[in-house]
Design a protein around this motif. Structure first.
Motif, PDB file in Angstrom:
ATOM      1  N   ARG A 149       0.832  -1.193   0.000  1.00  0.00           N
ATOM      2  CA  ARG A 149       0.000   0.000   0.000  1.00  0.00           C
ATOM      3  C   ARG A 149       0.874   1.253   0.000  1.00  0.00           C
ATOM      4  O   ARG A 149       1.777   1.385   0.820  1.00  0.00           O
ATOM      5  N   PRO A 150       0.614   2.218  -0.942  1.00  0.00           N
ATOM      6  CA  PRO A 150       1.428   3.433  -0.966  1.00  0.00           C
ATOM      7  C   PRO A 150       1.188   4.280   0.279  1.00  0.00           C
ATOM      8  O   PRO A 150       0.121   4.230   0.889  1.00  0.00           O
ATOM      9  N   GLU A 201       3.576  11.909 -11.870  1.00  0.00           N
ATOM     10  CA  GLU A 201       3.688  10.486 -12.197  1.00  0.00           C
ATOM     11  C   GLU A 201       2.329   9.878 -12.498  1.00  0.00           C
ATOM     12  O   GLU A 201       2.193   9.035 -13.401  1.00  0.00           O
ATOM     13  N   ALA A 202       1.300  10.313 -11.772  1.00  0.00           N
ATOM     14  CA  ALA A 202      -0.048   9.780 -12.004  1.00  0.00           C
ATOM     15  C   ALA A 202      -0.570  10.219 -13.374  1.00  0.00           C
ATOM     16  O   ALA A 202      -1.193   9.433 -14.092  1.00  0.00           O
ATOM     17  N   ARG A 231       2.202   6.417 -14.433  1.00  0.00           N
ATOM     18  CA  ARG A 231       3.210   5.612 -13.742  1.00  0.00           C
ATOM     19  C   ARG A 231       2.788   5.208 -12.340  1.00  0.00           C
ATOM     20  O   ARG A 231       3.524   4.505 -11.657  1.00  0.00           O
ATOM     21  N   ARG A 232       1.638   5.678 -11.891  1.00  0.00           N
ATOM     22  CA  ARG A 232       1.083   5.275 -10.601  1.00  0.00           C
ATOM     23  C   ARG A 232      -0.416   5.499 -10.666  1.00  0.00           C
ATOM     24  O   ARG A 232      -0.912   6.187 -11.566  1.00  0.00           O
ATOM     25  N   PRO A 233      -1.190   4.928  -9.759  1.00  0.00           N
ATOM     26  CA  PRO A 233      -2.644   5.118  -9.796  1.00  0.00           C
ATOM     27  C   PRO A 233      -3.020   6.591  -9.695  1.00  0.00           C
ATOM     28  O   PRO A 233      -2.283   7.415  -9.139  1.00  0.00           O
ATOM     29  N   ALA A 293       4.232  13.174  -7.254  1.00  0.00           N
ATOM     30  CA  ALA A 293       3.344  12.024  -7.439  1.00  0.00           C
ATOM     31  C   ALA A 293       2.225  12.344  -8.435  1.00  0.00           C
ATOM     32  O   ALA A 293       1.817  11.483  -9.226  1.00  0.00           O
TER      33      ALA A 293
END
Length: 509
Positions: A2-3, A279-280, A284-286, A276
């Motif tokens: 979990r992040p 990246e989202a 690259r991430r949720p 983040a």
């Protein structure tokens, strides 16, 4: 795995933190007055004034600090400002002693409000777009008028003559600054007269000398760029020199507002979140936002495009510290600190903080109505408020709310959770914030969420009453005799409960 939760914890100064820790007091207020509810801390504006005045003393400058009223409609804040007696005139007070705080009124209604709150005309600056009624009341009472154009000057002079009024103090507002030899231009503004047309404006001021008195010059820049403001301030110093060569005697330079606020407690959290989010957006991430909203960023075939359309919520230098930095800047062409140039010429400095002067002066409370799962299993929390009541999305401010539980024992496991905050309007777009907000635990119906530091533009600048939902009421909270007390905003005056003496509060603790 979990992040980690992406918290954006709000910065809380002692007075506001103390108020938000009074759980029973806050729940009682919302039970009685409804949700949403705006809390105001009038005594905080006095603390903020003191911080700005400390910068004046540091640079040995004189001049008045004007509160930009458009930041908040509150009566309590304006009345507390009206009660300001200026810096202590005793030993060590510095050269700024004796000048009470003033108010920047940007409309006829704000001017009427300021006068009704007890501000005397010499403490009021009439700015903003003006109709003849606004100009007449400013002239009739003796408030200083910011002139945006030759036409406005002609209108004002005509009113003064027709109604046999005394000469009106005026300050032309300038724009379009350019610094010789420096590749910095200030951005275009819809306010003010281009500095390149100064000769025509000064000719008109001389023709109207029977009706107006030039007391200074001003500018309005919709930027937080220190370099741009340094260009404008140096240009205004040169303009003042031109005025004196003509036999005019202005002595004040008004540099407006735009000093900023630091909303967040932790710079690292802001850096982590914006990284983040990038990246989202790139996949690259949720997703971190409702339906992948990018706050101005977009993914074009794996390449990041656009610009982040958010207020820089963590600012290492803001408010009075920003003013200090600006005054310490060397003038682009004259080569000496701007404060030194003001001092050498014995010019007064006027500033018009809005957001910065009501920093930490308020919060918005909302009751949790429902907690449920969304169509893809996401946690959704519906609040008894709508997006206009806090204005976070409209103004691009990201910060977490403070959870104020109804009872001491949590109804859900005490572990971090990401939730989407929904408003009470029958609109798909009514999200309090499009960001997935992380809270220390899942709230329960009846809990409160407090949105901190909303007094500057966030709590009522965009507020309305769509589909007959209630508009948030305002409460002024203050400490007296070691306890928190409250009055409705319109019923607050800076007196104690007996009306016997000026109320100065017990301090932030």
């Amino acid at each position: 795995m979990r992040p980690s939760p992406l918290y954006l914890e709000p910065r809380l100064e002692p007075r506001l933190r103390s108020l938000l820790e009074t759980t029973d007091f806050l729940h009682t207020l919302v039970d009685a007055l409804g949700s949403p509810l705006n809390l105001l801390l009038p005594d905080q504006i006095a603390d903020n004034l003191a911080r700005f005045r400390a910068v004046y003393r540091k640079h040995h400058l004189t001049g008045r600090i004007y509160y930009a009223h458009k930041a908040n409609r509150s009566s309590a804040l304006v009345r507390r400002l009206a009660a300001d007696a200026g810096p202590d005139a005793g030993p060590g007070a510095g050269t700024a002693a004796g000048l009470e705080a003033g108010l920047d009124a940007a409309s006829l209604g704000e001017l009427q409000h300021a006068l009704g709150a007890g501000l005397t005309p010499e403490r009021i600056m009439a700015t903003g777009p003006k109709n003849r009624e606004f100009l007449w009341l400013a002239a009739r009472t003796g408030a200083t008028v910011h002139l945006d154009s030759r036409a406005e000057l002609d209108d004002l002079a005509d009113l003064v003559r027709k109604h046999a009024l005394p000469r009106v103090p005026v300050m032309p507002r300038l724009s379009g600054f350019r610094s010789p030899g420096v590749t910095v231009l200030t951005r275009p503004s819809r306010f003010g007269s281009p500095v390149g047309e100064l000769d025509d404006l000064l000719d008109a001021l001389e023709r109207h000398r029977d009706a107006v008195e030039l007391t200074g010059v001003a500018y309005h820049l919709d930027t937080t760029g220190v370099t741009e403001k340094a260009v404008a301030l140096e240009a205004c110093i040169r303009v003042m020199d031109d005025c004196h060569r003509r036999g005019l005697r202005p002595r004040t330079i008004d540099i407006g507002g735009g000093f900023g606020v630091n909303y967040l407690a932790d710079a690292a959290q802001w850096e982590q979140y914006t990284t983040a989010l990038t990246e989202a957006v790139l996949g690259r991430r949720p997703a971190l936002t409702w339906q992948g909203h990018g706050y101005g960023l977009r993914n074009e075939s794996g390449t990041l495009r656009g610009a982040l359309g958010l207020y820089p919520a963590h600012r290492a230098i803001a408010a009075e510290a920003y003013l200090d930095e600006l005054l310490s800047q060397r003038a682009p062409t004259l080569g000496r600190p701007l404060a030194t140039l003001l001092l050498e010429n014995m010019y007064d400095l006027a500033v018009e903080p809005g957001r910065a002067l009501v920093d930490q002066c308020g919060a918005t409370l909302a009751r949790v109505l429902e907690v449920r799962r969304g169509p893809e299993g996401e946690r959704m929390v519906r609040l008894e408020m709508n997006a206009r009541d806090a204005g976070l999305e409209d103004h691009g401010v990201l910060m977490d709310p403070v959870l104020i539980p109804r009872s001491a024992a949590p109804a859900a496991p005490d572990e971090p959770v990401g939730v989407y905050l929904l408003g009470n309007l029958c609109l798909e777009a009514d999200l309090i914030t499009r960001r997935l907000v992380h809270l220390p635990r899942l709230p329960a119906p009846g809990d409160l969420l407090a949105f901190a530091n909303t007094a500057g533009y966030l709590m009522d600048f965009n507020a309305g009453g769509p589909i007959r939902q209630p508009v948030a009421r305002k409460v002024a909270a203050y400490r007296q005799d070691g306890a928190w007390h409250w009055r409705l905003d319109e019923q607050y005056w800076p007196l104690d409960t007996t009306g016997a003496a000026t109320h100065q509060g017990d301090g932030p603790a």
